[in-house]
Structures are given as C-alpha cells and as structure tokens.
Design an enzyme around this catalytic site. Structure first.
Site, PDB file in Angstrom:
ATOM      1  N   GLY A 189       0.820  -1.213   0.000  1.00  0.00           N
ATOM      2  CA  GLY A 189       0.000   0.000   0.000  1.00  0.00           C
ATOM      3  C   GLY A 189       0.849   1.255   0.000  1.00  0.00           C
ATOM      4  O   GLY A 189       0.475   2.285   0.563  1.00  0.00           O
ATOM      5  N   ALA A 190       1.997   1.180  -0.677  1.00  0.00           N
ATOM      6  CA  ALA A 190       2.984   2.264  -0.614  1.00  0.00           C
ATOM      7  C   ALA A 190       2.737   3.389  -1.605  1.00  0.00           C
ATOM      8  O   ALA A 190       3.483   4.363  -1.627  1.00  0.00           O
ATOM      9  CB  ALA A 190       4.386   1.691  -0.839  1.00  0.00           C
ATOM     10  N   ASP A 225      -1.652  -7.205  -6.964  1.00  0.00           N
ATOM     11  CA  ASP A 225      -2.777  -7.358  -6.047  1.00  0.00           C
ATOM     12  C   ASP A 225      -2.362  -8.207  -4.852  1.00  0.00           C
ATOM     13  O   ASP A 225      -2.022  -9.393  -5.012  1.00  0.00           O
ATOM     14  CB  ASP A 225      -3.934  -8.022  -6.791  1.00  0.00           C
ATOM     15  CG  ASP A 225      -5.239  -7.973  -6.034  1.00  0.00           C
ATOM     16  OD1 ASP A 225      -5.211  -7.799  -4.798  1.00  0.00           O
ATOM     17  OD2 ASP A 225      -6.301  -8.115  -6.668  1.00  0.00           O
ATOM     18  N   VAL A 226      -2.416  -7.642  -3.654  1.00  0.00           N
ATOM     19  CA  VAL A 226      -1.997  -8.375  -2.452  1.00  0.00           C
ATOM     20  C   VAL A 226      -2.933  -9.528  -2.126  1.00  0.00           C
ATOM     21  O   VAL A 226      -2.610 -10.371  -1.285  1.00  0.00           O
ATOM     22  CB  VAL A 226      -1.897  -7.440  -1.229  1.00  0.00           C
ATOM     23  CG1 VAL A 226      -0.822  -6.391  -1.425  1.00  0.00           C
ATOM     24  CG2 VAL A 226      -3.249  -6.804  -0.892  1.00  0.00           C
ATOM     25  N   SER A 258      -6.371  -0.964  13.166  1.00  0.00           N
ATOM     26  CA  SER A 258      -7.192   0.225  13.364  1.00  0.00           C
ATOM     27  C   SER A 258      -7.922   0.143  14.688  1.00  0.00           C
ATOM     28  O   SER A 258      -8.296  -0.948  15.141  1.00  0.00           O
ATOM     29  CB  SER A 258      -8.221   0.353  12.232  1.00  0.00           C
ATOM     30  OG  SER A 258      -9.153   1.386  12.504  1.00  0.00           O
ATOM     31  N   TYR A 317     -15.199  -3.104   7.539  1.00  0.00           N
ATOM     32  CA  TYR A 317     -13.871  -2.616   7.892  1.00  0.00           C
ATOM     33  C   TYR A 317     -13.504  -3.045   9.319  1.00  0.00           C
ATOM     34  O   TYR A 317     -12.390  -3.505   9.567  1.00  0.00           O
ATOM     35  CB  TYR A 317     -13.828  -1.097   7.773  1.00  0.00           C
ATOM     36  CG  TYR A 317     -12.455  -0.504   7.972  1.00  0.00           C
ATOM     37  CD1 TYR A 317     -11.498  -0.593   6.964  1.00  0.00           C
ATOM     38  CD2 TYR A 317     -12.111   0.139   9.156  1.00  0.00           C
ATOM     39  CE1 TYR A 317     -10.233  -0.049   7.131  1.00  0.00           C
ATOM     40  CE2 TYR A 317     -10.858   0.686   9.332  1.00  0.00           C
ATOM     41  CZ  TYR A 317      -9.919   0.584   8.322  1.00  0.00           C
ATOM     42  OH  TYR A 317      -8.671   1.112   8.501  1.00  0.00           O
ATOM     43  N   ALA A 327     -14.646  -5.622  10.999  1.00  0.00           N
ATOM     44  CA  ALA A 327     -14.416  -7.065  11.018  1.00  0.00           C
ATOM     45  C   ALA A 327     -13.043  -7.413  10.452  1.00  0.00           C
ATOM     46  O   ALA A 327     -12.328  -8.278  10.976  1.00  0.00           O
ATOM     47  CB  ALA A 327     -15.509  -7.775  10.226  1.00  0.00           C
ATOM     48  N   LYS A 363     -10.300  -5.528  10.372  1.00  0.00           N
ATOM     49  CA  LYS A 363      -9.214  -5.100  11.245  1.00  0.00           C
ATOM     50  C   LYS A 363      -9.190  -5.886  12.550  1.00  0.00           C
ATOM     51  O   LYS A 363      -8.117  -6.180  13.091  1.00  0.00           O
ATOM     52  CB  LYS A 363      -9.323  -3.598  11.524  1.00  0.00           C
ATOM     53  CG  LYS A 363      -9.059  -2.735  10.293  1.00  0.00           C
ATOM     54  CD  LYS A 363      -7.680  -3.006   9.699  1.00  0.00           C
ATOM     55  CE  LYS A 363      -7.368  -2.088   8.525  1.00  0.00           C
ATOM     56  NZ  LYS A 363      -6.008  -2.343   7.955  1.00  0.00           N
TER      57      LYS A 363
END
Length: 260
Positions: free
Chosen positions: A27-28, A74-75, A152, A165, A167, A169
């Site tokens: 995500g850089a 794609d990760v 998060s 989101y 769930a 994290k």
C-alpha cells in the site's frame, strides 16, 4: 542483580535503527504507505514498494534517495506476494521487515446497504491480503525478522456503518496474535499498529465532514486528528532491534480516541 548484555543488544537499545534493513511496504502508493516509504528511506532502509498502481509507485520512488524494488500487483493473490519476496531476494538477498499496510475502506454503508461483493473485497484486501503477505514474508525471513500489520482502533471499537472494515481489522489483530506464537521460535516478531483518525489516506474523507470531524475530535484525548508526522515512529521502532522482545501485541496510536 547484574544483567549482562552483549554488544548487539546494547547497540539496539535506545533508538530505532533500521539502516540497511530490507523492508517491504504494501500500500505504498499513497497515504500512510507513502509516509512510511519516505520515513524508512530517510532512515537508510532498503525498500520494496508494493501497490496496485505502478504509476503511483514510480511517483513515490522518484522522491526517495534509495533505489527501491517496485512491485505493482494485487496483495489478494498469493503468487503476487511470493513474487515480491523473490524480487527482494534477487535484489537485496532477503527480507528483514514486511509491513502489511495495504487496505481499503469504502464509503460508510449499513449492513442492509452493503453489497456482498463490497464486503468480500474489504475482507480480501484487509485480512486475506495481510495473511498472504505475512505468509510470504515468513517463508523467506531469517532469525529476527519483523512483520508489522496496520490495524485500526475500529477493529476494537467499531463504528456504525463500518461493519466490514471493523471485522477485517479485528481479524487482523487476532491474526497477529496467532502468527506471533507460530513464528516466535524463529525470533520473528509480529505486531499490529492500531491507528486512530489521521488526515491522510482513508481518513481524509471523514476529516472533510465537519460533523464527523467534530465528533472524532470530541472523543480524542489530545483533541486533534493525527498528522503524517505522528505515524512513522512506532513503525520504525517495531522494525528495529529495539523491539526484539515485543511480539503478539497491538500498539494503539490514536491520540487517546479509544479512551473516551
């Protein structure tokens, strides 16, 4: 009682030295990932930058002093994560630190409004992508490696409209605890950084909503949003020798949001 410390331990104490460390940042291409890339580059790390957009990665790489490995993909794909690891091996001879930072968070939606494909995308990127990155990292890391996951406060303190989101994290935090136990015998530490509300990346559209902004500030002990300058320190610490005895934990960086 006298405790003996060898030279390496003494050198690792008191500062977050990452010079020469081989660091992958997913995500850089924007937001927090770009902030981390700049900070680790300035600290002398050798970088592998990962994001979906090659153009975004090239723009980040152009601002750095070093010559990073640039990997667009794609990760969510296990083969892609393995390719990143292989390219780090080819260029730098290995990986010391893998920061699983790639993540998505769409607009706020209730469970009734959220389409199943949106749910799956959030879980796949934020949780499955984290697992696959950690898996690829562990396969090539030597003793003393570091895996750092961007979590998060929403994972522990969910908000209405952010079920997927939250769930993803929360799952990432649990994954960290499990992986820390599995990889501990190899002296590989696994930790999460639970971020609060920052005026960067995914938090930006919240920051531009006056009602939401005031609500968040009113529930934050420091009475302000986080800034890019508040972000890198804990990551640099967790990537360094100074954190050798820290694993399986989630460090909260939220200005006291979770206290109130």
């Amino acid at each position: 009682m006298t405790v003996r410390m060898d030279g390496e331990m003494q050198m690792g104490m008191g500062h977050a030295d990452v010079s020469g460390r081989r660091v992958v940042i997913t995500g850089a291409g924007r937001g927090l990932g770009r902030v981390l890339a700049t900070a680790f580059d300035a600290a002398g790390a050798r970088l592998g930058l990962v994001a979906r957009s090659e153009n975004a990665l090239e723009q980040v790489a152009a601002t750095l002093h070093g010559d990073p490995v640039v990997c667009a993909g794609d990760v969510r794909a296990d083969e892609f994560n393995e390719t990143v690891a292989e390219r780090m091996l080819d260029r730098f001879g290995g990986v010391d630190v893998w920061i699983c930072n790639a993540g998505v968070s769409p607009e706020v939606a209730t469970v009734a409004q959220m389409k199943p494909e949106v749910w799956r995308d959030i879980i796949d990127v934020n949780l499955t992508g984290t697992f696959l990155g950690a898996r690829a990292a562990a396969a090539v890391m030597e003793q003393g490696g570091r895996i750092i996951v961007t979590g998060s406060v929403i994972g522990d303190r969910p908000r209405r409209g952010l079920a997927a989101y939250a769930a993803s994290k929360s799952g990432a935090h649990a994954l960290v605890a499990a992986l820390a136990q599995e990889l501990g015998p190899r002296a590989i530490t696994v930790n999460a950084v639970a971020l609060g509300w920052f005026d960067t990346g995914m938090g930006r559209h919240w920051h531009r909503d006056e009602e939401r902004e005031n609500d968040i500030v009113g529930h934050t002990a420091l009475e302000r949003w986080g800034t890019p300058a508040d972000l890198p320190g804990v990551y640099l610490f967790l990537a360094s020798a100074s954190s050798a005895y820290v694993t399986g934990t989630t460090i909260t960086v939220d200005g006291g949001y979770s206290l109130m």
